[in-house]
Design a protein around this motif. Structure first.
Motif, PDB file in Angstrom:
ATOM      1  N   GLU A  54       0.833  -1.208   0.000  1.00 16.86           N
ATOM      2  CA  GLU A  54       0.000   0.000   0.000  1.00 16.86           C
ATOM      3  C   GLU A  54       0.866   1.257   0.000  1.00 16.86           C
ATOM      4  OE1 GLU A  54      -3.552   2.245   2.473  1.00 16.86           O
ATOM      5  OE2 GLU A  54      -2.845   0.301   3.172  1.00 16.86           O
ATOM      6  N   THR A  55       1.901   1.270   0.814  1.00 17.79           N
ATOM      7  CA  THR A  55       2.812   2.419   0.869  1.00 17.79           C
ATOM      8  C   THR A  55       3.467   2.658  -0.491  1.00 17.79           C
ATOM      9  OG1 THR A  55       3.244   2.079   3.219  1.00 17.79           O
ATOM     10  CG2 THR A  55       4.892   3.334   1.988  1.00 17.79           C
ATOM     11  N   LEU A  56       3.942   1.586  -1.117  1.00 25.21           N
ATOM     12  CA  LEU A  56       4.579   1.708  -2.434  1.00 25.21           C
ATOM     13  C   LEU A  56       3.584   2.207  -3.472  1.00 25.21           C
ATOM     14  CD1 LEU A  56       6.671  -1.570  -2.317  1.00 25.21           C
ATOM     15  CD2 LEU A  56       7.595   0.774  -2.329  1.00 25.21           C
ATOM     16  N   TRP A  57       2.358   1.730  -3.405  1.00 28.92           N
ATOM     17  CA  TRP A  57       1.316   2.149  -4.333  1.00 28.92           C
ATOM     18  C   TRP A  57       1.025   3.639  -4.175  1.00 28.92           C
ATOM     19  CZ3 TRP A  57      -4.092   3.187  -3.311  1.00 28.92           C
ATOM     20  CH2 TRP A  57      -4.887   3.239  -4.465  1.00 28.92           C
ATOM     21  N   LEU A  58       0.907   4.085  -2.924  1.00 29.27           N
ATOM     22  CA  LEU A  58       0.638   5.510  -2.674  1.00 29.27           C
ATOM     23  C   LEU A  58       1.819   6.373  -3.100  1.00 29.27           C
ATOM     24  CD1 LEU A  58      -1.159   5.262   0.784  1.00 29.27           C
ATOM     25  CD2 LEU A  58      -2.190   5.895  -1.422  1.00 29.27           C
ATOM     26  N   GLN A  59       3.040   5.921  -2.818  1.00 25.50           N
ATOM     27  CA  GLN A  59       4.228   6.679  -3.205  1.00 25.50           C
ATOM     28  C   GLN A  59       4.345   6.826  -4.723  1.00 25.50           C
ATOM     29  OE1 GLN A  59       7.449   4.558  -1.324  1.00 25.50           O
ATOM     30  NE2 GLN A  59       7.227   5.670   0.602  1.00 25.50           N
ATOM     31  N   ALA A  60       3.819   5.862  -5.446  1.00 30.50           N
ATOM     32  CA  ALA A  60       3.874   5.895  -6.915  1.00 30.50           C
ATOM     33  C   ALA A  60       2.664   6.617  -7.511  1.00 30.50           C
ATOM     34  CB  ALA A  60       3.964   4.481  -7.467  1.00 30.50           C
ATOM     35  N   GLY A  61       1.951   7.351  -6.687  1.00 30.82           N
ATOM     36  CA  GLY A  61       0.793   8.090  -7.187  1.00 30.82           C
ATOM     37  C   GLY A  61      -0.369   7.179  -7.535  1.00 30.82           C
ATOM     38  N   ARG A  62      -0.548   6.155  -6.714  1.00 28.62           N
ATOM     39  CA  ARG A  62      -1.629   5.184  -6.884  1.00 28.62           C
ATOM     40  C   ARG A  62      -1.513   4.404  -8.205  1.00 28.62           C
ATOM     41  NH1 ARG A  62      -6.614   6.767  -3.367  1.00 28.62           N
ATOM     42  NH2 ARG A  62      -5.568   8.082  -1.879  1.00 28.62           N
ATOM     43  N   LYS A  63      -0.278   4.123  -8.532  1.00 29.64           N
ATOM     44  CA  LYS A  63       0.002   3.316  -9.717  1.00 29.64           C
ATOM     45  C   LYS A  63       0.755   2.066  -9.284  1.00 29.64           C
ATOM     46  CE  LYS A  63       0.107   7.185 -12.834  1.00 29.64           C
ATOM     47  NZ  LYS A  63       0.872   8.082 -13.631  1.00 29.64           N
ATOM     48  N   ARG A  64       0.530   1.005 -10.016  1.00 35.60           N
ATOM     49  CA  ARG A  64       1.211  -0.256  -9.720  1.00 35.60           C
ATOM     50  C   ARG A  64       2.646  -0.174 -10.227  1.00 35.60           C
ATOM     51  NH1 ARG A  64      -1.762  -5.531  -9.418  1.00 35.60           N
ATOM     52  NH2 ARG A  64      -0.247  -5.629  -7.752  1.00 35.60           N
ATOM     53  N   THR A  65       3.554  -0.609  -9.398  1.00 37.96           N
ATOM     54  CA  THR A  65       4.963  -0.663  -9.754  1.00 37.96           C
ATOM     55  C   THR A  65       5.458  -2.093  -9.548  1.00 37.96           C
ATOM     56  OG1 THR A  65       5.712  -0.202  -7.501  1.00 37.96           O
ATOM     57  CG2 THR A  65       5.312   1.720  -8.925  1.00 37.96           C
ATOM     58  N   PRO A  66       6.599  -2.422 -10.111  1.00 38.60           N
ATOM     59  CA  PRO A  66       7.137  -3.765  -9.874  1.00 38.60           C
ATOM     60  C   PRO A  66       7.340  -4.064  -8.383  1.00 38.60           C
ATOM     61  CG  PRO A  66       8.251  -2.771 -11.738  1.00 38.60           C
ATOM     62  CD  PRO A  66       7.388  -1.694 -11.122  1.00 38.60           C
ATOM     63  N   ALA A  67       7.793  -3.088  -7.623  1.00 40.26           N
ATOM     64  CA  ALA A  67       8.005  -3.301  -6.183  1.00 40.26           C
ATOM     65  C   ALA A  67       6.683  -3.540  -5.457  1.00 40.26           C
ATOM     66  CB  ALA A  67       8.744  -2.110  -5.569  1.00 40.26           C
ATOM     67  N   GLU A  68       5.659  -2.785  -5.831  1.00 39.60           N
ATOM     68  CA  GLU A  68       4.337  -2.964  -5.208  1.00 39.60           C
ATOM     69  C   GLU A  68       3.750  -4.320  -5.574  1.00 39.60           C
ATOM     70  OE1 GLU A  68       0.057  -3.225  -5.297  1.00 39.60           O
ATOM     71  OE2 GLU A  68       1.229  -2.813  -7.097  1.00 39.60           O
ATOM     72  N   LYS A  69       3.899  -4.713  -6.820  1.00 42.36           N
ATOM     73  CA  LYS A  69       3.394  -6.023  -7.261  1.00 42.36           C
ATOM     74  C   LYS A  69       4.110  -7.150  -6.509  1.00 42.36           C
ATOM     75  CE  LYS A  69       2.109  -4.499 -11.882  1.00 42.36           C
ATOM     76  NZ  LYS A  69       2.415  -4.581 -13.319  1.00 42.36           N
ATOM     77  N   ARG A  70       5.402  -6.987  -6.286  1.00 39.15           N
ATOM     78  CA  ARG A  70       6.187  -7.993  -5.562  1.00 39.15           C
ATOM     79  C   ARG A  70       5.702  -8.097  -4.109  1.00 39.15           C
ATOM     80  NH1 ARG A  70      10.335 -10.921  -6.302  1.00 39.15           N
ATOM     81  NH2 ARG A  70      11.699 -11.553  -4.615  1.00 39.15           N
TER      82      ARG A  70
END
Length: 116
Positions: A52-68
């Protein structure tokens, strides 16, 4: 044999998780089910919060780190379910999580745990 499969899944969950989840499954001492469930539950919470933190930091976009992180949480949820006797219900999401982690070779771990 089951212990080795759980250790392998715990190794995948361990990455970025500060607690010693692998040790709970690797220990020669028979860890109580309650202790294993507790550390797996901590891993689920940790990876979900991290995702959730990674998703919010990316502007509510999915990133490889968030998916992992999401995949690690799903894998931990499968291990928790397996330990409580409900692994089959979480098998598909665990297999999807392994695919997201690029670990398709480990799909057999999930399938074989669900057969035992």
């Amino acid at each position: 044999m089951v212990k080795n499969k759980l250790i392998r899944l715990a190794e995948l969950i361990q990455e970025d998780f500060p607690e010693k989840i692998v040790a709970a499954f690797r220990s020669n001492e028979k860890q109580s089910l309650t202790k294993r469930l507790d550390v797996v539950n901590q891993a689920i919470t940790f990876h979900r919060e991290r995702a959730e933190t990674l998703w919010l930091q990316a502007g509510r976009k999915r990133t490889p780190a968030e998916k992992r992180a999401t995949a690690q949480a799903e894998l931990a949820a499968f291990v928790f379910a397996y330990l409580t006797g409900d692994g089959k219900e979480y098998a598909n999401s665990a297999i999807e999580a392994l695919n997201a982690l690029g670990r398709q070779a480990e799909e057999d771990l999930v399938k074989s745990l669900c057969r035992t």
